[in-house]
Design a protein around this motif. Structure first.
Motif, PDB file in Angstrom:
ATOM      1  N   PHE A 429      36.034  39.908  42.029  1.00  8.53           N
ATOM      2  CA  PHE A 429      35.724  40.754  43.180  1.00  8.53           C
ATOM      3  C   PHE A 429      36.839  40.671  44.220  1.00  8.53           C
ATOM      4  CE2 PHE A 429      30.827  40.482  42.517  1.00  8.53           C
ATOM      5  CZ  PHE A 429      30.930  41.318  41.427  1.00  8.53           C
ATOM      6  N   ASN A 430      37.270  39.454  44.500  1.00 10.90           N
ATOM      7  CA  ASN A 430      38.339  39.295  45.490  1.00 10.90           C
ATOM      8  C   ASN A 430      39.642  39.922  45.014  1.00 10.90           C
ATOM      9  OD1 ASN A 430      37.603  38.055  47.981  1.00 10.90           O
ATOM     10  ND2 ASN A 430      37.209  36.128  46.905  1.00 10.90           N
ATOM     11  N   LYS A 431      39.860  39.924  43.714  1.00 11.75           N
ATOM     12  CA  LYS A 431      41.119  40.442  43.178  1.00 11.75           C
ATOM     13  C   LYS A 431      41.121  41.955  43.058  1.00 11.75           C
ATOM     14  CE  LYS A 431      44.381  39.714  39.357  1.00 11.75           C
ATOM     15  NZ  LYS A 431      44.663  38.914  38.125  1.00 11.75           N
ATOM     16  N   PHE A 432      39.983  42.550  42.649  1.00 10.63           N
ATOM     17  CA  PHE A 432      39.993  43.971  42.295  1.00 10.63           C
ATOM     18  C   PHE A 432      39.179  44.874  43.224  1.00 10.63           C
ATOM     19  CE2 PHE A 432      40.808  41.756  38.240  1.00 10.63           C
ATOM     20  CZ  PHE A 432      42.045  42.318  37.936  1.00 10.63           C
ATOM     21  N   LEU A 433      38.280  44.317  44.020  1.00  9.86           N
ATOM     22  CA  LEU A 433      37.427  45.153  44.876  1.00  9.86           C
ATOM     23  C   LEU A 433      37.819  45.130  46.343  1.00  9.86           C
ATOM     24  CD1 LEU A 433      33.862  44.221  43.480  1.00  9.86           C
ATOM     25  CD2 LEU A 433      35.513  45.882  42.585  1.00  9.86           C
ATOM     26  N   LYS A 434      38.607  44.170  46.726  1.00 13.86           N
ATOM     27  CA  LYS A 434      38.919  43.990  48.142  1.00 13.86           C
ATOM     28  C   LYS A 434      39.858  45.078  48.640  1.00 13.86           C
ATOM     29  CE  LYS A 434      40.116  40.278  51.359  1.00 13.86           C
ATOM     30  NZ  LYS A 434      40.431  38.825  51.462  1.00 13.86           N
ATOM     31  N   THR A 435      39.571  45.595  49.833  1.00 13.42           N
ATOM     32  CA  THR A 435      40.428  46.569  50.507  1.00 13.42           C
ATOM     33  C   THR A 435      40.735  46.029  51.899  1.00 13.42           C
ATOM     34  OG1 THR A 435      38.786  47.886  51.714  1.00 13.42           O
ATOM     35  CG2 THR A 435      39.001  48.313  49.338  1.00 13.42           C
ATOM     36  N   PRO A 436      41.641  46.662  52.646  1.00 10.78           N
ATOM     37  CA  PRO A 436      41.884  46.203  54.015  1.00 10.78           C
ATOM     38  C   PRO A 436      40.645  46.292  54.901  1.00 10.78           C
ATOM     39  CG  PRO A 436      43.687  47.593  53.259  1.00 10.78           C
ATOM     40  CD  PRO A 436      42.608  47.696  52.220  1.00 10.78           C
ATOM     41  N   THR A 437      39.680  47.116  54.505  1.00 11.49           N
ATOM     42  CA  THR A 437      38.467  47.270  55.314  1.00 11.49           C
ATOM     43  C   THR A 437      37.234  47.169  54.427  1.00 11.49           C
ATOM     44  OG1 THR A 437      38.776  49.669  55.135  1.00 11.49           O
ATOM     45  CG2 THR A 437      39.478  48.611  57.172  1.00 11.49           C
ATOM     46  N   GLY A 438      36.994  45.981  53.890  1.00  9.24           N
ATOM     47  CA  GLY A 438      35.795  45.754  53.116  1.00  9.24           C
ATOM     48  C   GLY A 438      36.037  45.746  51.620  1.00  9.24           C
ATOM     49  N   PHE A 439      34.964  45.929  50.870  1.00  8.98           N
ATOM     50  CA  PHE A 439      35.011  45.888  49.409  1.00  8.98           C
ATOM     51  C   PHE A 439      34.487  47.205  48.854  1.00  8.98           C
ATOM     52  CE2 PHE A 439      35.541  41.601  50.588  1.00  8.98           C
ATOM     53  CZ  PHE A 439      36.064  40.892  49.517  1.00  8.98           C
ATOM     54  N   ALA A 440      35.103  47.654  47.758  1.00 11.98           N
ATOM     55  CA  ALA A 440      34.773  48.955  47.182  1.00 11.98           C
ATOM     56  C   ALA A 440      34.600  48.830  45.682  1.00 11.98           C
ATOM     57  CB  ALA A 440      35.884  49.965  47.485  1.00 11.98           C
ATOM     58  N   GLY A 441      33.841  49.758  45.109  1.00 10.65           N
ATOM     59  CA  GLY A 441      33.734  49.837  43.662  1.00 10.65           C
ATOM     60  C   GLY A 441      35.033  50.310  43.043  1.00 10.65           C
ATOM     61  N   ILE A 442      35.072  50.286  41.715  1.00 10.52           N
ATOM     62  CA  ILE A 442      36.276  50.719  41.010  1.00 10.52           C
ATOM     63  C   ILE A 442      35.898  51.717  39.920  1.00 10.52           C
ATOM     64  CG2 ILE A 442      37.719  48.713  41.496  1.00 10.52           C
ATOM     65  CD1 ILE A 442      36.819  47.471  38.876  1.00 10.52           C
ATOM     66  N   ASN A 443      36.855  52.554  39.539  1.00 15.76           N
ATOM     67  CA  ASN A 443      36.590  53.624  38.587  1.00 15.76           C
ATOM     68  C   ASN A 443      36.722  53.204  37.126  1.00 15.76           C
ATOM     69  OD1 ASN A 443      35.965  56.113  40.103  1.00 15.76           O
ATOM     70  ND2 ASN A 443      37.958  55.719  41.065  1.00 15.76           N
ATOM     71  N   ASP A 444      37.474  52.131  36.856  1.00 16.71           N
ATOM     72  CA  ASP A 444      37.667  51.724  35.469  1.00 16.71           C
ATOM     73  C   ASP A 444      37.803  50.209  35.390  1.00 16.71           C
ATOM     74  OD1 ASP A 444      38.324  51.314  32.819  1.00 16.71           O
ATOM     75  OD2 ASP A 444      39.856  52.873  32.738  1.00 16.71           O
TER      76      ASP A 444
END
Length: 542
Positions: A429-444
Motif C-alpha cells: 500500500f505504501n509503495k503503490f497506493l500512496k499519493t502526495p495527498t492520500g491513498f488511491a486505488g490502482i488500475n492494474d
C-alpha cells in the motif's frame, strides 16, 4: 484425504454441540507487531488529513485531483465511516470533531440528486453512528439520535405488508423506487444495525423490519439448500432468477445469518441453521480446487445451473465468515476449509506484481474453465500456469475483504504467517497506493507502473485500515468473542456467547426447489487430486 461423502458426513456429525471461543486465547504478539500497527495508523492519519484538507464534509476524497465526490448522498460518509476506527486507534480529537459534525447532519433529504440506498446507508451511516455510540460508552446521545433519524427515513422502504424493503428511496418524498428489483445482499444486510438501534431505543419495530426481511429470504425455497438466489423482487418477495454466489449481490446476506445469531443470541435456530446449510451446500456443490497449485475456491452457479469458475475480492470475505461460524458451531471441518479459502484468496495478492489483489479473477478446475464469458486468452493461461488463478478485472479500489479474512484467521489460530501477510500488504500500500495527498486505488495490480484511481472510498477508513490495525493490536482489544462486526467493519458489543448455535443434532431441514447440476457429478466438491487443508494447531482449551 477426506472424500466428498465423508466430508458431508463430518459436517453433519460435527453439528452445533457446544459453541467454541472464536479467538485463540493464547496469542502472543511478536515485538514487530507494534511497529506495523503504528505504520497502519500513520496511513490513516495521512489519508484522513488529505480528506480534511480537500473533502471535509463530503463523502469521499478524490486524491489525484484534490477534490471530492458525493456518491453517498453528501452526508459526509468518510467522517461517519471513520469514527469507529478513530476511537479504536485512540484518536480522541478527530473522534470528537466527527461527533460534532454528526450532530449537524440533515438526514431529511439527500444532499445530492441521487436516490438513497437503504443498504449502503444502513451499513455506513446507521452502523457507523451506532458503533461509535457504543464504543464511546454512550457518552454522546446525539449519535443515537442521528441514527434514529436516518432509520426513520429508511423505514419507508417497507411498503404495506411487504417483508422485503425496496432498495432505494427518495428521502424528500419518502417514496421508494418501485420499478427496481433488489438482491439478497441489499435486503438481507440490515439486521445487525437495526436490531442494535432497537436495543438502544427500546423500540422493537426497527429490528422487526430488518428481521422479517432476513427471515423471508431464509424461508424461501432456494435453488440449492440454504443457498438463496441472488436477485429478489421486493414487490412480490420472490427470487429473480437462480444465480448463486458468495460474491457481490449475495455476500453479506450469508454473512449476517450467523452474525445475527451471535449478536442477538436468538433462540430461533432459523438463522444459524440456514447459514450452516448454506456452508454445507457450498462444500458439496460449489467448492473447487484449481488444477495448478491446488487452490481452494468457491465457484458460482449461473441461472442455467452451470458452475462458473470465478472469484472476486468481494467474495473473499467468506473465509473469515466461515471461521467465525465454524468456531461458533465448534465445527473444525468448516474451520479447516475456511483457512484454505483464506489461503486461496491471499494467493491473489501474492501472485501479482504489486502484491495487491485484483477485483475479479478466475480459475480452471478439473471440470472446466467456464466463466460465463470468454475463455482465458494465451496471456491469462500463462499467468494461470504460474500462479493458479488468472486476472479478469485488474483494478484495486481499496477493498478490505482479503485482509478481513486474514484478520479472522490470525485471531482464530495465532499463526504468525497472517501477521506477515498483513505486513506485506501494508508495504505494498505504501509503495503503490500512496499519493502526495492520500491513498488511491490502482488500475492494474499486475503492473508496477500502473495508473491510479482518483477516489478514496470511505471503506478504506472503516474497513481496510481497521482490520490491518487490529491484526497487529492486542487481541483482547475488540475481541471477536466480545464484538460482532457489521459488513462495514463497525463493531457492535455482543453478549456472552450461548452454549449452542443452531440445531444441536446438526440435522437441518430447509425448503429447496427441485435442482440438479448441468455439469459434472451431483457432489463435485473436491477433485481427486485436491490437497485438503491440515487441521489447525490450537491449544486443547479450544
Amino acid at each position: 484425504m477426506l472424500s466428498v461423502g465423508r466430508l458431508a458426513v463430518s459436517l453433519a456429525l460435527a453439528g452445533s454441540v457446544f459453541a467454541g471461543p472464536v479467538q485463540n486465547p493464547h496469542i502472543v504478539l511478536p515485538p514487530s507487531a507494534r511497529g506495523h500497527r503504528d505504520t497502519v495508523q500513520q496511513i490513516f492519519t495521512e489519508s484522513y488529513s488529505a480528506y480534511k484538507q480537500f473533502a471535509f464534509g463530503h463523502d469521499d476524497l478524490s486524491p489525484l485531483s484534490q477534490g471530492f465526490s458525493d456518491g453517498r448522498n453528501g452526508w459526509g460518509a468518510t467522517i461517519i465511516d471513520a469514527m469507529s476506527t478513530m476511537h479504536i486507534m485512540g484518536m480522541d480529537d478527530l473522534f470528537q470533531e466527527a461527533v460534532n459534525f454528526s450532530s449537524k447532519i440533515d438526514f431529511s433529504k439527500s444532499q445530492t440528486r441521487d436516490k438513497v440506498s437503504v443498504f449502503e446507508t444502513t451499513i455506513r451511516y446507521l452502523g457507523g453512528l451506532l458503533s461509535a455510540f457504543e464504543l464511546s460508552d454512550q457518552k454522546f446521545p446525539v449519535l443515537l439520535e442521528k441514527a434514529k433519524e436516518v432509520a426513520d427515513k429508511m423505514a419507508f422502504a417497507w411498503v404495506g405488508s411487504n417483508d422485503i424493503p425496496f432498495g432505494f428511496l427518495d428521502f424528500s418524498t419518502n417514496t421508494p423506487n418501485f420499478g427496481r428489483t433488489s438482491n439478497i445482499a441489499e435486503a438481507g444486510t440490515l439486521a445487525l444495525e437495526w436490531e442494535t438501534l432497537s436495543k438502544h431505543t427500546g423500540n422493537q419495530t426497527y429490528a422487526n423490519l430488518a428481521l422479517k426481511a432476513l427471515s423471508h429470504i431464509a424461508n424461501l425455497p432456494a435453488p440449492l439448500p440454504g443457498l438463496a438466489a441472488q436477485g429478489i423482487n421486493p414487490a412480490t418477495g420472490s427470487f429473480v432468477g437462480g444465480y448463486i454466489t458468495w460474491g457481490g449481490g449475495s455476500d453479506s446476506y450469508f454473512e449476517y445469518l450467523i452474525k445475527h445469531a451471535r449478536l442477538s443470541n436468538t433462540d430461533d435456530n432459523l438463522f444459524a441453521d440456514t447459514w450452516h446449510t448454506a456452508v454445507d451446500s457450498s462444500i458439496k456443490n460449489l467448492l473447487r480446487t484449481s488444477t495448478v497449485g491446488n487452490h481452494l475456491y468457491l465457484a458460482d452457479l449461473d441461472d442455467s445451473r452451470n458452475i462458473v469458475h470465478v472469484g472476486s475480492h468481494l467474495a473473499c470475505f467468506h473465509g473469515g465468515n466461515w471461521l467465525l461460524g465454524g468456531r461458533l458451531l465448534n465445527n473444525n471441518t468448516i474451520v479447516r476449509i475456511a483457512l484454505d479459502l483464506v489461503d486461496g484468496c491471499w494467493n491473489t495478492y501474492a501472485g501479482d506484481a504489486t502484491g495487491i489483489g485484483p477485483e475479479v479473477f478466475a480459475y480452471i478446475s478439473s471440470d472446466g474453465d467456464f466463466t460465463g464469458d470468454v475463455p482465458p486468452n494465451a496471456d491469462q493461461l500463462a499467468f494461470y500456469n504460474e500462479h493458479g488463478y488468472y486476472i479478469t478485472a485488474p483494478d484495486y479500489i481499496l477493498r478490505p475483504e482479503v485482509l478481513e479474512s486474514n484478520f479472522y484467521a490470525y485471531r482464530v489460530t495465532g499463526d504468525p504467517k497472517y501477521l506477515d501477510r498483513a505486513a506485506s500488504a501494508v508495504d505494498s500500500f505504501n509503495k503503490f497506493l500512496k499519493t502526495p495527498t492520500g491513498f488511491a486505488g490502482i488500475n492494474d495490480v499486475n503492473d508496477v507502473n500502473t495508473s491510479k484511481i482518483d477516489d478514496t472510498e470511505s471503506f478504506w477508513f472503516a474497513e481496510v485500515l481497521k482490520y490491518l490495525y487490529l491484526t497487529f493490536d492486542d487481541p483482547n482489544h475488540i475481541s471477536l468473542d466480545n464484538f460482532v462486526f457489521n459488513t462495514e467493519a463497525h463493531p457492535f458489543q455482543a453478549p456472552r456467547a450461548k452454549h449452542v448455535y443452531g440445531t444441536p443434532t446438526g440435522g437441518i431441514k430447509h425448503p429447496t426447489k427441485p435442482f440438479s447440476l448441468k455439469k459434472g457429478p451431483p457432489l463435485p466438491a473436491i477433485s481427486p487430486n485436491a490437497k485438503l487443508p491440515q487441521p489447525i494447531k490450537v491449544p486443547p482449551q479450544l
